[in-house]
Scaffold this motif. Sequence first.
Motif, PDB file in Angstrom:
ATOM      1  N   GLU A 115      13.935   3.728   7.162  1.00  0.00           N
ATOM      2  CA  GLU A 115      12.758   3.585   6.315  1.00  0.00           C
ATOM      3  C   GLU A 115      11.530   3.371   7.194  1.00  0.00           C
ATOM      4  O   GLU A 115      11.609   2.846   8.293  1.00  0.00           O
ATOM      5  N   ARG A 116      10.411   3.812   6.673  1.00  0.00           N
ATOM      6  CA  ARG A 116       9.164   3.694   7.417  1.00  0.00           C
ATOM      7  C   ARG A 116       8.750   2.223   7.523  1.00  0.00           C
ATOM      8  O   ARG A 116       8.909   1.461   6.576  1.00  0.00           O
ATOM      9  N   ASP A 153       4.687  -2.078   3.143  1.00  0.00           N
ATOM     10  CA  ASP A 153       5.472  -3.087   3.847  1.00  0.00           C
ATOM     11  C   ASP A 153       4.889  -4.482   3.612  1.00  0.00           C
ATOM     12  O   ASP A 153       3.817  -4.813   4.093  1.00  0.00           O
ATOM     13  N   ALA A 154       5.650  -5.314   2.870  1.00  0.00           N
ATOM     14  CA  ALA A 154       5.210  -6.676   2.575  1.00  0.00           C
ATOM     15  C   ALA A 154       5.728  -7.682   3.596  1.00  0.00           C
ATOM     16  O   ALA A 154       5.478  -8.882   3.476  1.00  0.00           O
ATOM     17  N   SER A 155       6.458  -7.201   4.620  1.00  0.00           N
ATOM     18  CA  SER A 155       6.922  -8.088   5.683  1.00  0.00           C
ATOM     19  C   SER A 155       5.749  -8.401   6.603  1.00  0.00           C
ATOM     20  O   SER A 155       4.615  -7.949   6.383  1.00  0.00           O
ATOM     21  N   GLY A 168       3.561  -5.343   7.910  1.00  0.00           N
ATOM     22  CA  GLY A 168       2.843  -4.413   7.048  1.00  0.00           C
ATOM     23  C   GLY A 168       1.383  -4.741   6.805  1.00  0.00           C
ATOM     24  O   GLY A 168       0.865  -5.792   7.214  1.00  0.00           O
ATOM     25  N   TYR A 169       0.731  -3.830   6.075  1.00  0.00           N
ATOM     26  CA  TYR A 169      -0.659  -3.982   5.673  1.00  0.00           C
ATOM     27  C   TYR A 169      -0.777  -4.250   4.171  1.00  0.00           C
ATOM     28  O   TYR A 169      -1.801  -3.929   3.558  1.00  0.00           O
ATOM     29  N   SER A 170       0.245  -4.841   3.562  1.00  0.00           N
ATOM     30  CA  SER A 170       0.210  -5.053   2.117  1.00  0.00           C
ATOM     31  C   SER A 170      -0.919  -6.000   1.700  1.00  0.00           C
ATOM     32  O   SER A 170      -1.538  -5.807   0.644  1.00  0.00           O
TER      33      SER A 170
END
Length: 260
Positions: free
Chosen positions: A45-46, A53-55, A58-60
């Motif tokens: 997965e990307r 990405d909420a990890s 990421g940029y969430s």
Amino acid sequence: MKRIAIILLTLSCLTTIKLQAQHKNVTLDYYFNNEFKKNQDGILERFHYTWEDASINGYSIWGGIFKTKGYQLKSLENAPTASNLKGTDIYIITDPDTQKESPNPHFMDAASVNAIRDWVKEGGVLVMMTNDSANAELPHFNLLAEAFGMHYTDKVRNSVIKDISVGKLLVPEQHEIFKAAKVLYMKGISTITVKAPASFVLEDNGDVIMAKAKYGKGTVIALVDPWIYNEYIVNDRLNASFQNGIAAVEFTDWLIKQVL
């Protein structure tokens, strides 16, 4: 009654067109930054600097800030062209892949530079964010940076190991972007050299950390770090003196002000 229905339908169409015209789009590059990893189920997965990405990678959070400003989040998985950049108001390229990060990295090339440059000239807002030279592909990416008077160097700064104060950057009292955020955190960064039409936006100990350029109707801003991904905003290691969360909002507001 038929005439009234036609008038109402016309007004509805005009309202829809107006709303569409007011709608703004921010597009995040998924082509030059194209990293994948296996998830818990062994499926690729990307990851790394994506809207979804909420990890900590990421940029969430940044995407959420744009959404509160009325922006629609988009991503671009192909090389930029005049066609696929159409409709994009802000285009963000972060951390271009090295060969160790991707088995088949997509390097910046002349065709992509020309497409991006033409898009900026017509009013686009380009954001370039790299990393230190060990973790971002700078030689090819400089083809784009140099089109606007900027050059990413191989110098490595702010190599945080345990002491997080190494990543501290102080913002001058009077600053065009950061009014409230005065203490930023960036680790493992490169530096930038500038020449016309570029100028520095943030400098530290003689090193340019942020630079900008006006090009045609558009604006370009360059940073030396992916910077406001989730880890730098919610990292428990960062004490309250670091203001990346506040800075992320101010930076977003500044970008939006550049949009025609």
